[in-house]
Structures are given as structure tokens and as C-alpha cells.
Design an enzyme around this catalytic site. Structure first.
Site, PDB file in Angstrom:
ATOM      1  CG  ASP A  80      -2.081  -0.963   1.081  1.00  0.00           C
ATOM      2  OD1 ASP A  80      -2.324  -1.442  -0.044  1.00  0.00           O
ATOM      3  OD2 ASP A  80      -2.734  -1.258   2.097  1.00  0.00           O
ATOM      4  NE  ARG A 105      -1.254   1.920   4.066  1.00  0.00           N
ATOM      5  CZ  ARG A 105      -1.753   2.942   3.367  1.00  0.00           C
ATOM      6  NH1 ARG A 105      -3.049   3.177   3.392  1.00  0.00           N
ATOM      7  NH2 ARG A 105      -0.962   3.737   2.675  1.00  0.00           N
ATOM      8  NE  ARG A 150      -8.231   2.515   7.610  1.00  0.00           N
ATOM      9  CZ  ARG A 150      -7.537   2.209   6.511  1.00  0.00           C
ATOM     10  NH1 ARG A 150      -6.428   2.864   6.231  1.00  0.00           N
ATOM     11  NH2 ARG A 150      -7.951   1.260   5.697  1.00  0.00           N
ATOM     12  CG  HIS A 179      -8.051   7.616   4.310  1.00  0.00           C
ATOM     13  ND1 HIS A 179      -7.245   6.749   3.604  1.00  0.00           N
ATOM     14  CD2 HIS A 179      -7.627   7.548   5.601  1.00  0.00           C
ATOM     15  CE1 HIS A 179      -6.378   6.171   4.428  1.00  0.00           C
ATOM     16  NE2 HIS A 179      -6.595   6.640   5.642  1.00  0.00           N
ATOM     17  CB  CYS A 277      -5.027   7.178  -2.609  1.00  0.00           C
ATOM     18  SG  CYS A 277      -6.574   7.156  -1.687  1.00  0.00           S
TER      19      CYS A 277
END
Length: 284
Positions: A80, A105, A150, A179, A277
Site C-alpha cells: 500500500d 501499514r 483511521r 479517509h 491517494c
């Protein structure tokens, strides 16, 4: 037939592009081997070479627009990392590092902070959980800050102290838009002419009230366009790179005087990411 006097139509705003500096990460190790958002399904096949080709189209679009595009080396085992926006938040040469929610992550945070240091940024190591520009959007002199899935809301106080700017908390309620940059697009961040687009169903009612009051002229996108991460776009104030499948959003942008540029990042969508992103703005 009723004739419309063109002189009575509202004037289309003049949009002015500003050259951007961005950080990207080539998806050489992209795959979906775990599930940390509703878009991800390890049972579905992914094509790393296709992801690289689609990403290259985005990179080439930025270069053609005259952007300064910096690259961070991808790290094997961090599929990612291509979603560079989550790697931090940068204003005035200060880089607030990321501290990721999920263990898969978490190594990305130090990797991006190392890059910021090497590039000469003043790095601030985070205390609170946050996922960088995925949940922090600069609109004028205000930072819109997402929470709910998140980034911890305590990171909003932390970032306010670091940058000395107004921080407005917005609560996300739809897990598909986990997000802030999947639910809000900054179309023009120039102080005094702030303009955004957003998806109402992604927010709770108090957050919607804030958005409606602050941005009464915002573009409201359709659920269909949001479902292909159409809002996950990147703008220089005139040119806006968006998901090519967000066709009604494209129409709305043209009506508001912007120049939408569609790209296909469908392979990277399998990981839950799109144009924004893959793009971290570097504000010196």
C-alpha cells in the site's frame, strides 16, 4: 420557444492553475493480500504490471502539467506504499509524519519520514494515530480533518499545534469512504476563493452542517461517481485529475470552469485508492 439571453447567465469563474510539487511511489509491489477496507478482497486477483502502467499514466499527466514530481522508493512487503497521500502532511516545509492504524501499514510511517528528512523537510514525529493527507486537506488557511475510521481525533489537536492553523473536524460514517480524501475534493484551495466537492452521505449530520455553512457553492457528487472514488482527485486550481469513470463529476467540473483530466486507476482501486491517494502534495 423561450430564448435565453446569454448576458443573464452567471459568469463562469476564471480558474488559474498553480504548479504543484508532489511525492509519488511506483507500485512495484502492489497486490492485495490483506483486507483493511471494504474495497480490498484478497480472493480477487491483482495485476501488478497493470497497476504500474496505470500509475505511470497518472505520473505522466502530472509531468505534462509541469508539476515537480518526486519519487520515494517502494519497499518490498509494503503493497500500500503506492498510496503516498497517507505518508504525511506537509505545509511550509514542515512534514507531520503518519502513524498508521493497521499493523500492515505501520512501517510506511518511518519510511516516509526518512524520505522527508532526506529531502530537507522539518519532520515532526506524530504522537497520535493519523494517516496523513488521506485525512487532512488544506482549504485556504483551514485544515479539514477527518476521523471515524483511521485518524484519531486527537491528531487534530496535534496538527493544530504544529501548524498553527484552524483545524475543522469532520466525522466520516461510511466505511467505504474511510479517509477524508475519498469523500471531499479540494478544487480550489486559494484563500478567499475556496471551493470543494463532497459526498453528503459520507458524513454525520453535524459535519454536514459545517460543510454546508462553509462551502455553500460546493459541488455535490453522485453516489455513482463517489463509488469509483471520483472525489479522490487532485487539482491545481484549474486542471483536475480525476477517475475517468466519474463522468457526471467531469461534467460538473467543466460547468464550473475547471479542466478535468480523466485517468484509469481501476487496478489500484482494488486496494481502495485513487488519484489523490497516490499523490502527496509537498508544500515548501
Amino acid at each position: 420557444m423561450t430564448l435565453i439571453d446569454p448576458h443573464t447567465l452567471p459568469a463562469r469563474p476564471t480558474r488559474t492553475p498553480t504548479t504543484r510539487s508532489v511525492l509519488m511511489c511506483r507500485p512495484e509491489h502492489f497486490t492485495v493480500v490483506y483486507r483493511i477496507n471494504p474495497w480490498m478482497d484478497p480472493a480477487l486477483p491483482t495485476d501488478t504490471s497493470l497497476a504500474v502502467r496505470q500509475w505511470q499514466t497518472l505520473y505522466d499527466a502530472y509531468v505534462a502539467l509541469g508539476y515537480d514530481v518526486q519519487l520515494i522508493d517502494p519497499v518490498e512487503g509494503l503493497p500500500d506504499m503506492v498510496y503516498a497521500a497517507n505518508g504525511g502532511f506537509v505545509i511550509d516545509g514542515i512534514a507531520y509524519g503518519a502513524s498508521f492504524t493497521y499493523p500492515e501499514r505501520q512501517p510506511e510511517g518511518p519510511a516516509y519520514m526518512d524520505w522527508f528528512r532526506g529531502a530537507g523537510f522539518d519532520v515532526r514525529v506524530p504522537v497520535e494515530i493519523n494517516e496523513g493527507e488521506g485525512d487532512f486537506l488544506l482549504v485556504g488557511d483551514t485544515i479539514l480533518a477527518g476521523t471515524g475510521f483511521r485518524s484519531d481525533s486527537r491528531s487534530h489537536q496535534e496538527i493544530a499545534g504544529i501548524f498553527g492553523r484552524e483545524v475543522v473536524t469532520l466525522n466520516l460514517v461510511n466505511p467505504s469512504f474511510y479517509h477524508l480524501d475519498t469523500a471531499v475534493a479540494v478544487l480550489d484551495g486559494t484563500p478567499g476563493q475556496e471551493h470543494i466537492a463532497y459526498l453528503p452521505s459520507a458524513f454525520d449530520e453535524p459535519s454536514l452542517a459545517i460543510l454546508r455553512e462553509r462551502y455553500p457553492d460546493a459541488i455535490i457528487v453522485t453516489e455513482t461517481d463517489a463509488a469509483v472514488l471520483g472525489l479522490n482527485s487532485f487539482s491545481d486550481g484549474y486542471n483536475i485529475v480525476i477517475a475517468s469513470r466519474a463522468v457526471d463529476f467531469e461534467r460538473q467540473l467543466r460547468e464550473h470552469g475547471y479542466n478535468p483530466i480523466g485517468v484509469d486507476l481501476s487496478e489500484l482501486l482494488l486496494g481502495g485508492g485513487g488519484v489523490k491517494c497516490c499523490t502527496l502534495e509537498l508544500r515548501r
